[in-house]
Scaffold this motif. Structure first.
Motif, mmCIF file in Angstrom:
data_model
loop_
_atom_site.group_PDB
_atom_site.id
_atom_site.type_symbol
_atom_site.label_atom_id
_atom_site.label_comp_id
_atom_site.label_asym_id
_atom_site.label_seq_id
_atom_site.Cartn_x
_atom_site.Cartn_y
_atom_site.Cartn_z
ATOM 1 N N MET A 269 30.684 -20.130 17.690
ATOM 2 C CA MET A 269 31.984 -19.990 17.482
ATOM 3 C C MET A 269 32.168 -18.604 16.869
ATOM 4 O O MET A 269 33.136 -17.608 17.659
ATOM 5 C CB MET A 269 32.707 -21.083 16.854
ATOM 6 C CG MET A 269 34.143 -21.042 17.046
ATOM 7 S SD MET A 269 35.115 -22.733 16.167
ATOM 8 C CE MET A 269 34.990 -21.864 14.586
ATOM 9 N N LEU A 270 31.780 -18.222 15.690
ATOM 10 C CA LEU A 270 32.213 -17.047 15.212
ATOM 11 C C LEU A 270 31.586 -15.860 15.844
ATOM 12 O O LEU A 270 32.408 -14.797 16.019
ATOM 13 C CB LEU A 270 31.623 -16.995 13.538
ATOM 14 C CG LEU A 270 32.422 -17.896 12.605
ATOM 15 C CD1 LEU A 270 31.704 -18.042 11.363
ATOM 16 C CD2 LEU A 270 33.754 -17.645 12.522
ATOM 17 N N ASP B 254 26.729 -24.333 10.394
ATOM 18 C CA ASP B 254 26.184 -25.274 11.260
ATOM 19 C C ASP B 254 26.085 -24.285 12.580
ATOM 20 O O ASP B 254 27.015 -23.281 12.833
ATOM 21 C CB ASP B 254 27.589 -26.016 11.753
ATOM 22 C CG ASP B 254 27.500 -27.025 12.684
ATOM 23 O OD1 ASP B 254 26.584 -28.082 12.530
ATOM 24 O OD2 ASP B 254 28.124 -26.821 13.795
ATOM 25 N N ILE C 29 29.396 -23.586 14.528
ATOM 26 C CA ILE C 29 30.324 -22.530 13.949
ATOM 27 C C ILE C 29 29.814 -21.330 14.106
ATOM 28 O O ILE C 29 30.540 -20.273 14.496
ATOM 29 C CB ILE C 29 30.547 -22.907 12.361
ATOM 30 C CG1 ILE C 29 30.563 -24.452 12.318
ATOM 31 C CG2 ILE C 29 31.266 -22.009 11.780
ATOM 32 C CD1 ILE C 29 32.287 -24.872 12.201
#
Lengths: 261, 265
Positions: A132-133, A126, A129
């Protein structure tokens, strides 16, 4: 005739002011104000950017930053504890990680994650995600070092006192040391938040649909649509809307920490 | 140990954000025509903005010649089209298909042998050549005229390849997108820029202080890219293109974006 020290200082300062004033004057005379106004301060163009630049772009910038910061803080704490661990492999792992992610450009991390992870593991991540990573992995390296310094800044006596009350070392860490360390590292962590806010502009490397545009991307796109640099200026100002209050907050927190000592 | 707990939590978080993309996995569903979409219910198009008049953002919407054509495909599949703006090198290398970012790529992209290795192309839908753009008064007729001067090109494009091949002695400057390249030409950072004729002519129409001074007949054709082996979708696109050419909708879209009728050929 030798000058007194005070007079020399005053002359020096006066000289500096004169140089500054001259520089401003030269800039004002050299710049082509008509062109500048058209390029940077085109009110009609600026108006056309709203409300989308707030409702979509600004909101996304904040969202991406918070995602990265949250993940980075959690991972940073883990890494900091690993660096201070008694177990050598933990220490090596943490040092390797920190050195690596502190040393490579965030741009490359974004590309590696955005393409590498899906290719290697055959998963479609996604978008949120991935952001975020990517942001979190970069942020974590810096935050780990900050948190480690904070933990080491808590006086040794605190741990000793906690242990002598019969706490386990983990418990002492959790209830006594980390809360105090956290207070010490709040200002530098806020600085990291400001850095991540700006790094969130790299999200464009992952591919964005219209609703996912953030400030920098939105500005660049509007630059092409309107053939004017105004959107870049507006986007820049909106970054300041986010980062200036954070800067204020850092100063406040620093003042408070100073008082508490 | 709190570290392990946090690691486990992070791993769990990761797992929730993943969807399997193995064919026959959870992602994608077959429609009646046997076309499998990367995210069910939308036709995802990869493109690289801005590339007027093919793909460009106007008043909060992405519009253009390519958009209208792919809309016909989306209509045939009975789903809406969603456009993803992504760096061109990701499209061009086929990586965006490999990681299932999109179903197809419509980005004013020339069909080349190199690209054909990493994706499958639809039938050609537009003819293009390379062209030079300079500020008004420029007299560059061929790349060789630019010896010792700065020529801007866009990363990962056929124009970039052409410039590198023929640009001995020319100082080449790379730009990430067309917008930055054209801004550099307009502001005089580079003496000329090379890109596809369609987009350059569109630009000089709106920017009378620039001009297209030369076209190099490279005989290029644009195609819509799909993932290698995605024959169901490729056939569908070809069907739609063929129908559009025969029922006049191709001509209508062409006129809308270029102001002239397509050349018969």
């Amino acid at each position: 005739m030798p000058l007194s020290r005070r007079r020399r200082a005053r002359l020096l300062r006066g000289g500096q002011y004169a140089v500054l004033a001259a520089a401003v004057l030269v800039l004002a005379l050299v710049a082509d104000w008509g062109t500048l106004r058209h390029a940077f301060f085109d009110v009609a163009v600026a108006k056309a950017l709203f409300p989308d630049i707030i409702t979509t772009a600004l909101v996304n910038t904040v969202l991406y930053t918070l995602l990265g910061f949250g993940f980075g803080l959690g991972l940073g704490l883990v890494l900091a504890l690993m660096r201070l661990s008694q177990v050598p492999p933990y220490r090596w792992l943490a040092v390797t990680y920190i050195e690596f992610f502190r040393g490579v450009p965030a741009l490359l991390v974004f590309i590696a994650l955005g393409f590498g992870v899906p290719l290697a593991f055959e998963v479609a991540l996604d978008m949120n995600i991935t952001v975020m990573l990517s942001l979190g992995l970069v942020g974590a390296a810096y935050m780990a070092e900050t948190i480690r310094a904070g933990i080491q800044a808590v006086p040794k006596g605190q741990t000793e006192a906690a242990r002598s009350l019969g706490m386990s070392s983990g418990r002492a860490m959790r209830s006594i040391v980390i809360p105090q360390a956290f207070r010490i590292v709040l200002p530098p962590l806020t600085n990291e938040l400001i850095l991540l806010t700006k790094d969130s502009s790299l999200v464009y490397l992952l591919g964005l649909s219209l609703g996912q545009f953030e400030l920098a991307n939105f500005g660049r796109d509007a630059l092409n649509e309107h053939k004017s640099l105004t959107p870049i200026l507006v986007a820049g100002l909106l970054y300041l809307v986010i980062t200036l209050p954070l800067g204020q907050l850092v100063r406040r927190l620093e003042a408070r920490t100073a008082k508490a000592r | 140990m709190s570290a392990t707990a946090a690691l486990v939590a992070a791993a769990a978080l990761l797992a929730t954000g993943c969807t399997s993309t193995k064919s026959g996995g959870a992602a994608g569903e077959k429609s009646a025509s046997g076309v499998q979409l990367v995210s069910p219910g939308t036709l995802k198009t990869c493109t690289h903005l801005p590339y007027a008049p093919f793909q460009v953002k106007k008043e909060g919407k992405i519009v253009g010649f390519d958009v209208d054509l792919v809309d016909l495909v989306a209509k045939a599949l009975n789903v809406p089209q969603e456009i993803v703006n992504t760096p061109f090198e990701g499209i061009e290398t086929g990586q965006d298909f490999t990681i299932r970012k999109c179903d197809l790529a419509a980005a004013g992209m020339t069909i080349t042998a190199k690209r054909d290795k990493v994706m499958d192309f639809s039938d050609p839908y537009f003819d293009a050549t390379q062209a030079l753009i300079t500020k008004k008064g420029g007299t560059y007729k061929k790349i060789e005229d630019l010896k010792g001067k700065k020529l801007g090109y866009q990363k990962a494009t056929t124009g970039a390849e052409y410039a590198k091949k023929h640009g001995a002695g020319v100082e080449l400057v790379e730009f990430e997108d067309l917008g930055l390249l054209l801004t550099a030409v307009k502001s005089g950072q580079v003496d000329a820029g090379i890109n596809d004729n369609g987009v350059l002519f569109d630009y000089v129409k709106q920017n009378p202080d620039t001009a297209v001074t030369a076209e190099f007949d490279t005989g290029e054709h644009y195609g819509i890219g799909v993932r290698t082996g995605n024959d169901a979708l490729r056939k569908k696109i070809n069907e739609v293109l063929k129908k559009a050419r025969s029922d006049g909708s191709y001509e209508r879209i062409y006129k809308k974006w270029f102001g002239t009728a397509p050349k018969q050929g």
